[in-house]
Design an enzyme around this catalytic site. Structure first.
Site, short mmCIF file in Angstrom:
data_model
loop_
_atom_site.label_atom_id
_atom_site.label_comp_id
_atom_site.label_asym_id
_atom_site.label_seq_id
_atom_site.Cartn_x
_atom_site.Cartn_y
_atom_site.Cartn_z
N HIS A 155 -5.46 -3.41 -2.00
CA HIS A 155 -5.18 -2.41 -3.05
C HIS A 155 -5.21 -3.00 -4.45
O HIS A 155 -4.86 -2.33 -5.41
CB HIS A 155 -3.83 -1.73 -2.79
N LYS A 170 -11.99 0.29 -0.45
CA LYS A 170 -11.09 1.05 -1.33
C LYS A 170 -11.73 1.17 -2.72
O LYS A 170 -12.67 1.92 -2.88
CB LYS A 170 -9.71 0.40 -1.31
N SER A 175 0.79 -1.23 0.00
CA SER A 175 0.00 0.00 0.00
C SER A 175 0.83 1.28 0.00
O SER A 175 0.34 2.32 -0.40
CB SER A 175 -0.94 0.00 1.20
C1 LIG Z 1 -6.42 -0.61 3.76
C2 LIG Z 1 -5.91 -1.96 3.98
C3 LIG Z 1 -6.54 -2.83 4.85
C4 LIG Z 1 -7.71 -2.40 5.70
O1 LIG Z 1 -8.89 -2.31 4.97
P1 LIG Z 1 -10.11 -1.49 5.57
O2 LIG Z 1 -11.27 -2.05 4.84
O3 LIG Z 1 -9.86 -0.05 5.32
O4 LIG Z 1 -10.16 -1.81 7.03
C5 LIG Z 1 -6.06 -4.11 4.98
N1 LIG Z 1 -4.97 -4.52 4.27
C6 LIG Z 1 -4.33 -3.70 3.43
C7 LIG Z 1 -3.15 -4.21 2.66
C8 LIG Z 1 -4.77 -2.39 3.25
O5 LIG Z 1 -4.12 -1.58 2.43
#
Ligand SMILES: *Cc1c(COP(=O)(O)O)cnc(C)c1O
Length: 391
Positions: free
Chosen positions: A208, A239, A180
């Site tokens: 992502h 996301k 990320s």
């Molecule tokens: C953003 C993210 C999460 C968390 O996801 P949310 O739905 O925002 O809690 C988990 N793993 C990775 C790799 C992320 O980038």
């Protein structure tokens, strides 16, 4: 009130070091431009890859579900809070991911916590990439399993770790699909080969990559043609999917097990109808509007090429996540502040989210940006960086 002086001391230190940050409230909906402090600025910090947070079809689905089913669900999933739409979403996600079954959690964060904490015991070992997301790290902290960390995407080091782990009941390799903070893709084909050679399970967190990579945004496993060879796929609905939630896609056995043992699933209330209905519609949009993903990649290429031509260090990025690496924490935040002053919202990210000395302004372009907006952002990146001697 007395009692928190020890916390205030630490905060004061952060202020001295220039690393104390205020939250930045948006005064508009999410989009390629947002309103901050009464001014419209170009948004380069969201995870709203496809612009789905405000897609008309998702809005409509959320409103209709609220009107028909209300604002909340009144229970956890395992007692009285499973609505038929929750199961519909899970069936659709499993089909989308080409797996037997799937299970939705409240967030991607709790998905990683719930999965890792429930399936591993002291007889097992988890083998984790050094740059995995905080939610994976916290999930691992909740298990009694032995832990091994391999150097970031280093397959020789992963093999070394696997060789040391032959005595455990289960060896679980865990990796982000797309990292990320750097935007590079995990070398899944090699990870799968090693896992098969050393009889290990694989868990990939595609937060992502869902909605970004693979056919219609199915993620890194599909992107590499590895359907059926990765045991556990985690994704987020927060996301590119544009709403809220996380899910795990895997075998029926794992899903049945998590329904009984996944603590965030068992002990926290299910998603409201608006969230679930919007997620169902988001998957339909991914299947029916593939041009959104094409536009995303076209924009990502344009912006990344522009940054590179200007001489910025964008690290190892291969996806729409593009870091502009500054190094020094304070300078990075100054750069971000200057960008906002000039009309671009691009947040600085520093320790502990990335290592010390690796501070960066992290950008994510979306399918919603116009080329004009991106060119304007590039011009302002150049102007701000020159003033701060970053270029
Ligand atoms: C953003 C993210 C999460 C968390 O996801 P949310 O739905 O925002 O809690 C988990 N793993 C990775 C790799 C992320 O980038």
């Amino acid at each position: 009130m007395k009692g928190f002086e020890y916390l205030q001391e630490e905060l004061d230190q952060m202020k001295e070091q220039g690393t104390f940050r205020k939250l930045v409230p948006l005064e508009s909906e999410q989009g390629s431009k947002v309103v901050i402090d009464g001014r419209e600025v170009i948004q380069l910090s969201s995870n709203n890859y496809l612009g789905l947070t405000s897609h008309p079809r998702l809005r409509k689905a959320a409103i209709e579900a609220t009107e028909k089913y209300g604002a909340g669900t009144g229970s956890v999933r395992t007692i009285a809070g499973t609505f038929s739409m929750h199961e519909e979403l899970e069936r659709n996600l499993a089909k989308f991911k080409h797996t037997e079954a799937s299970l939705v959690f409240q967030s991607g964060f709790t998905t990683n916590q719930g999965v890792l904490s429930s399936i591993l015991t002291s007889e097992d070992v988890v083998i984790s990439d050094a740059l995995n997301h905080a939610s994976i790290i916290d999930g691992i902290r909740l298990t009694k399993a032995a832990r091994k960390v391999y150097k970031h995407v280093d397959m020789e080091d992963l093999e070394r770790a696997l060789k040391e782990c032959s005595d455990y009941r289960v060896r679980l390799i865990v990796t982000d699909g797309v990292f990320s903070m750097d935007g590079n893709i995990a070398p899944l084909p090699q990870i799968v080969e090693l896992a098969e050679k050393y009889d290990a399970l694989i868990m990939v967190d595609d937060a992502h990559a869902s909605g970004v990579l693979g056919e219609n945004g199915r993620g890194t496993v599909n992107h590499f043609g590895l359907d059926g060879r990765v045991h556990i796929q985690v994704g987020t609905l927060s996301k590119a999917i544009g709403v809220l939630g996380g899910y795990v896609a895997s075998t029926q056995t794992l899903i049945d097990y998590l329904i009984h043992k996944g603590r965030p699933f068992l002990f926290s209330t299910s998603h409201p109808p608006a969230v679930t209905a919007a997620c169902i519609e988001a998957i339909n949009v991914l299947l029916e509007e593939p041009e959104l993903i094409e536009k995303l990649w076209d924009n990502a290429k344009f912006f990344k090429d522009g940054l590179t031509k200007l001489g910025f260090d964008t690290g190892k990025s291969e996806t729409p996540v593009t870091p502009v690496i500054v190094g020094d924490e304070k300078k990075c935040h100054q750069f971000s502040d200057k960008l906002l002053e000039y009309g671009v919202f691009a947040q600085g990210i520093a320790f502990p989210t990335v290592s010390k000395g690796q501070a960066r302004v992290r950008t994510i372009v979306t399918a919603q940006h116009s080329k004009e907006e991106l060119q304007e952002a590039l011009n302002l990146f150049e102007k701000a960086a020159k003033e701060l001697n970053i270029l």
